[in-house]
Enzyme design. Structure first.
Site, PDB file in Angstrom:
ATOM      1  N   ALA A  10     -25.906  28.688  41.582  1.00 44.83           N
ATOM      2  CA  ALA A  10     -24.449  28.504  41.448  1.00 44.83           C
ATOM      3  C   ALA A  10     -23.860  29.696  40.705  1.00 44.83           C
ATOM      4  CB  ALA A  10     -24.149  27.212  40.674  1.00 44.83           C
ATOM      5  N   GLY A  11     -22.535  29.734  40.703  1.00 42.00           N
ATOM      6  CA  GLY A  11     -21.781  30.636  39.833  1.00 42.00           C
ATOM      7  C   GLY A  11     -22.273  32.071  39.749  1.00 42.00           C
ATOM      8  N   PHE A  12     -22.428  32.544  38.514  1.00 42.65           N
ATOM      9  CA  PHE A  12     -22.807  33.949  38.279  1.00 42.65           C
ATOM     10  C   PHE A  12     -24.121  34.285  38.985  1.00 42.65           C
ATOM     11  CE2 PHE A  12     -20.908  33.967  33.653  1.00 42.65           C
ATOM     12  CZ  PHE A  12     -19.670  33.625  34.163  1.00 42.65           C
ATOM     13  N   ASP A  54     -37.097  24.167  36.272  1.00 42.70           N
ATOM     14  CA  ASP A  54     -36.248  23.668  35.183  1.00 42.70           C
ATOM     15  C   ASP A  54     -36.702  24.418  33.937  1.00 42.70           C
ATOM     16  OD1 ASP A  54     -35.028  22.366  33.083  1.00 42.70           O
ATOM     17  OD2 ASP A  54     -35.351  20.358  33.896  1.00 42.70           O
ATOM     18  N   TYR A 147     -22.247  24.633  21.719  1.00 38.27           N
ATOM     19  CA  TYR A 147     -22.269  25.625  22.808  1.00 38.27           C
ATOM     20  C   TYR A 147     -22.114  27.042  22.234  1.00 38.27           C
ATOM     21  CZ  TYR A 147     -21.101  28.458  26.824  1.00 38.27           C
ATOM     22  OH  TYR A 147     -21.104  29.470  27.761  1.00 38.27           O
ATOM     23  N   PRO A 177     -19.107  37.021  28.583  1.00 42.99           N
ATOM     24  CA  PRO A 177     -17.820  36.827  29.260  1.00 42.99           C
ATOM     25  C   PRO A 177     -16.939  35.786  28.576  1.00 42.99           C
ATOM     26  CG  PRO A 177     -19.699  36.412  30.745  1.00 42.99           C
ATOM     27  CD  PRO A 177     -20.202  36.386  29.341  1.00 42.99           C
ATOM     28  N   PHE A 185     -19.258  25.823  35.914  1.00 44.63           N
ATOM     29  CA  PHE A 185     -19.324  25.728  34.457  1.00 44.63           C
ATOM     30  C   PHE A 185     -18.442  24.607  33.873  1.00 44.63           C
ATOM     31  CE2 PHE A 185     -17.716  26.938  30.268  1.00 44.63           C
ATOM     32  CZ  PHE A 185     -18.896  27.112  29.561  1.00 44.63           C
TER      33      PHE A 185
HETATM   34  P1  NDP Z   1     -22.720  27.352  36.632  1.00 41.02           P
HETATM   35  O1  NDP Z   1     -22.667  25.959  36.084  1.00 41.02           O
HETATM   36  O2  NDP Z   1     -21.922  27.668  37.844  1.00 41.02           O
HETATM   37  O3  NDP Z   1     -24.241  27.735  36.940  1.00 41.02           O
HETATM   38  C1  NDP Z   1     -25.241  27.436  36.015  1.00 41.02           C
HETATM   39  C2  NDP Z   1     -26.601  27.673  36.626  1.00 41.02           C
HETATM   40  O4  NDP Z   1     -27.603  27.334  35.666  1.00 41.02           O
HETATM   41  C3  NDP Z   1     -26.866  26.827  37.855  1.00 41.02           C
HETATM   42  O5  NDP Z   1     -27.462  27.631  38.846  1.00 41.02           O
HETATM   43  C4  NDP Z   1     -27.847  25.774  37.380  1.00 41.02           C
HETATM   44  O6  NDP Z   1     -28.713  25.469  38.440  1.00 41.02           O
HETATM   45  C5  NDP Z   1     -28.579  26.526  36.269  1.00 41.02           C
HETATM   46  N1  NDP Z   1     -29.203  25.657  35.293  1.00 41.02           N
HETATM   47  C6  NDP Z   1     -28.615  24.799  34.423  1.00 41.02           C
HETATM   48  N2  NDP Z   1     -29.533  24.154  33.717  1.00 41.02           N
HETATM   49  C7  NDP Z   1     -30.743  24.606  34.146  1.00 41.02           C
HETATM   50  C8  NDP Z   1     -32.079  24.305  33.803  1.00 41.02           C
HETATM   51  N3  NDP Z   1     -32.395  23.398  32.879  1.00 41.02           N
HETATM   52  N4  NDP Z   1     -33.071  24.961  34.430  1.00 41.02           N
HETATM   53  C9  NDP Z   1     -32.780  25.880  35.378  1.00 41.02           C
HETATM   54  N5  NDP Z   1     -31.540  26.200  35.749  1.00 41.02           N
HETATM   55  C10 NDP Z   1     -30.532  25.558  35.143  1.00 41.02           C
HETATM   56  O7  NDP Z   1     -22.344  28.302  35.412  1.00 41.02           O
HETATM   57  P2  NDP Z   1     -21.857  29.836  35.348  1.00 41.02           P
HETATM   58  O8  NDP Z   1     -22.379  30.582  36.494  1.00 41.02           O
HETATM   59  O9  NDP Z   1     -20.396  29.824  35.104  1.00 41.02           O
HETATM   60  O10 NDP Z   1     -22.540  30.299  33.995  1.00 41.02           O
HETATM   61  C11 NDP Z   1     -23.753  31.031  33.964  1.00 41.02           C
HETATM   62  C12 NDP Z   1     -24.046  31.427  32.532  1.00 41.02           C
HETATM   63  O11 NDP Z   1     -22.950  32.162  32.000  1.00 41.02           O
HETATM   64  C13 NDP Z   1     -24.265  30.263  31.583  1.00 41.02           C
HETATM   65  O12 NDP Z   1     -25.272  30.632  30.666  1.00 41.02           O
HETATM   66  C14 NDP Z   1     -22.920  30.114  30.875  1.00 41.02           C
HETATM   67  O13 NDP Z   1     -23.048  29.552  29.607  1.00 41.02           O
HETATM   68  C15 NDP Z   1     -22.478  31.564  30.800  1.00 41.02           C
HETATM   69  N6  NDP Z   1     -21.047  31.772  30.714  1.00 41.02           N
HETATM   70  C16 NDP Z   1     -20.167  31.197  31.601  1.00 41.02           C
HETATM   71  C17 NDP Z   1     -18.806  31.443  31.489  1.00 41.02           C
HETATM   72  C18 NDP Z   1     -17.798  30.821  32.376  1.00 41.02           C
HETATM   73  O14 NDP Z   1     -16.608  30.774  31.995  1.00 41.02           O
HETATM   74  N7  NDP Z   1     -18.146  30.355  33.572  1.00 41.02           N
HETATM   75  C19 NDP Z   1     -18.294  32.364  30.463  1.00 41.02           C
HETATM   76  C20 NDP Z   1     -19.296  32.875  29.571  1.00 41.02           C
HETATM   77  C21 NDP Z   1     -20.611  32.610  29.715  1.00 41.02           C
HETATM   78  P3  NDP Z   1     -29.349  24.037  38.769  1.00 41.02           P
HETATM   79  O15 NDP Z   1     -28.302  23.014  38.465  1.00 41.02           O
HETATM   80  O16 NDP Z   1     -29.719  24.129  40.218  1.00 41.02           O
HETATM   81  O17 NDP Z   1     -30.539  23.972  37.898  1.00 41.02           O
HETATM   82  C1  8X3 Z   2     -17.701  30.146  28.485  1.00 40.00           C
HETATM   83  C2  8X3 Z   2     -16.416  30.771  28.043  1.00 40.00           C
HETATM   84  O1  8X3 Z   2     -14.328  30.440  26.671  1.00 40.00           O
HETATM   85  O2  8X3 Z   2     -15.185  28.517  27.904  1.00 40.00           O
HETATM   86  O3  8X3 Z   2     -18.751  30.613  27.726  1.00 40.00           O
HETATM   87  O4  8X3 Z   2     -16.321  29.276  25.944  1.00 40.00           O
HETATM   88  S1  8X3 Z   2     -15.547  29.700  27.093  1.00 40.00           S
END
Ligand code: NDP
Ligand code: 8X3
Length: 248
Positions: A10-12, A54, A147, A177, A185
């Site tokens: 997902a996501g990043f 995991d 967090y 970020p 997220f």
């Molecule tokens: P998403 O929720 O879109 O993606 C998170 C990913 O982490 C998923 O692929 C999920 O996959 C995986 N994940 C979660 N728990 C586990 C686990 N126990 N084992 C393996 N994989 C896991 O989040 P983002 O892409 O937005 O965020 C990515 C990172 O960036 C995170 O660390 C987040 O804290 C950080 N971040 C995000 C920001 C934002 O605003 N979006 C800003 C700053 C930092 P699955 O469920 O398939 O396991």
């Molecule tokens: C995610 C960014 O601003 O929601 O790490 O904490 S914020």
């Protein structure tokens, strides 16, 4: 390069998969959702190696990492991206299991992957670790409690790894970020309440997962003598506030 990405489903992480595959690299894509990993394999073909993982499970991380064979063993870039925020309650109202899951994933999971992969990088004389921190690790905000604290850990660990790795060519970067939309997220943080999740980004242009993938890719393609320590990036429409005061 062989690039190992946690949270690639997902996501990043998913945006990073695309970026590195398009650049000709081999990607080990990990996450808990096998169905999404299978999709990624279909989309990207044999340079995408799906690995169900995991990262909270120490034994599984060690087992899966030691079972890698051939070129896949020689990981050049580890992207510790998997992580989550759970809940938006003040500390006195928060759920202990939410705190535990954030610690188990954002801190302990990141450590398990790093511990399994870093020695090989040092032995091979090449490698780069990218850790996903957050502005929440530097700037406190209400209900950010655990967090933000997990991301402060990620920041400091990244710098301390640099201190230990001096004298080796292995590089470490923390990417921090601010608000980023189009990922799961906020839906995860609000436990599936999509309306609350969408409201977070209403009326502003947040960063995108592609912005983060672009930044990470740029960091890992600098010449070997350049180590980017930390990158903090925010949407132009996000900034800092004043101190809060409780006037009585
Ligand atoms: P998403 O929720 O879109 O993606 C998170 C990913 O982490 C998923 O692929 C999920 O996959 C995986 N994940 C979660 N728990 C586990 C686990 N126990 N084992 C393996 N994989 C896991 O989040 P983002 O892409 O937005 O965020 C990515 C990172 O960036 C995170 O660390 C987040 O804290 C950080 N971040 C995000 C920001 C934002 O605003 N979006 C800003 C700053 C930092 P699955 O469920 O398939 O396991
Ligand atoms: C995610 C960014 O601003 O929601 O790490 O904490 S914020």
């Amino acid at each position: 390069m062989v690039v190992f990405i946690t949270g690639a489903t997902a996501g990043f992480g998913r945006a990073m998969v695309k970026k590195y595959i398009n650049a000709g690299d081999t990607v080990i894509a990990t996450g808990r959702r096998k169905s999404v990993l299978d999709e990624l394999r279909l989309e990207h073909g044999e340079r995408l190696y799906p690995l169900e993982l995991d990262i909270q499970n120490k034994e599984l991380v060690e087992k899966q990492l030691s079972a890698l064979t051939g070129d896949l063993k020689n990981i050049d870039v580890l992207i510790n991206n998997a992580g989550l925020a759970l809940g938006m309650d003040s500390a006195q109202k928060a759920t202990l299991s939410d705190w535990e899951q954030m610690v188990d994933t954002n801190i302990k999971g990141l450590l398990y992957c790093t511990h399994a992969i870093l020695p090989g990088m040092v032995e091979r004389g090449r490698g780069h670790i990218i850790n996903l921190g957050s502005v929440a690790g530097e700037f406190p905000y209400p209900s950010g409690n655990v967090y933000g604290a997990t991301k402060a850990f990620v920041h400091q660990l990244s710098l301390n790894l640099r201190a230990d790795l001096l004298g080796t060519p292995v590089r470490v970067t923390c990417i921090e970020p601010g608000m980023c939309s189009g990922t799961e997220f906020s839906a995860v943080r609000y436990k599936g309440d999509q309306k609350k999740a969408d409201a977070v980004y209403a009326g502003m242009k947040a960063l995108s997962a592609e912005d983060i993938a672009e930044t990470v890719h740029w960091v890992t393609t600098r010449p070997p003598h350049v180590n980017i320590n930390v990158i903090s990036l925010m949407p132009t429409q996000q900034a800092f506030g004043s101190f809060a005061v409780n006037r009585t």
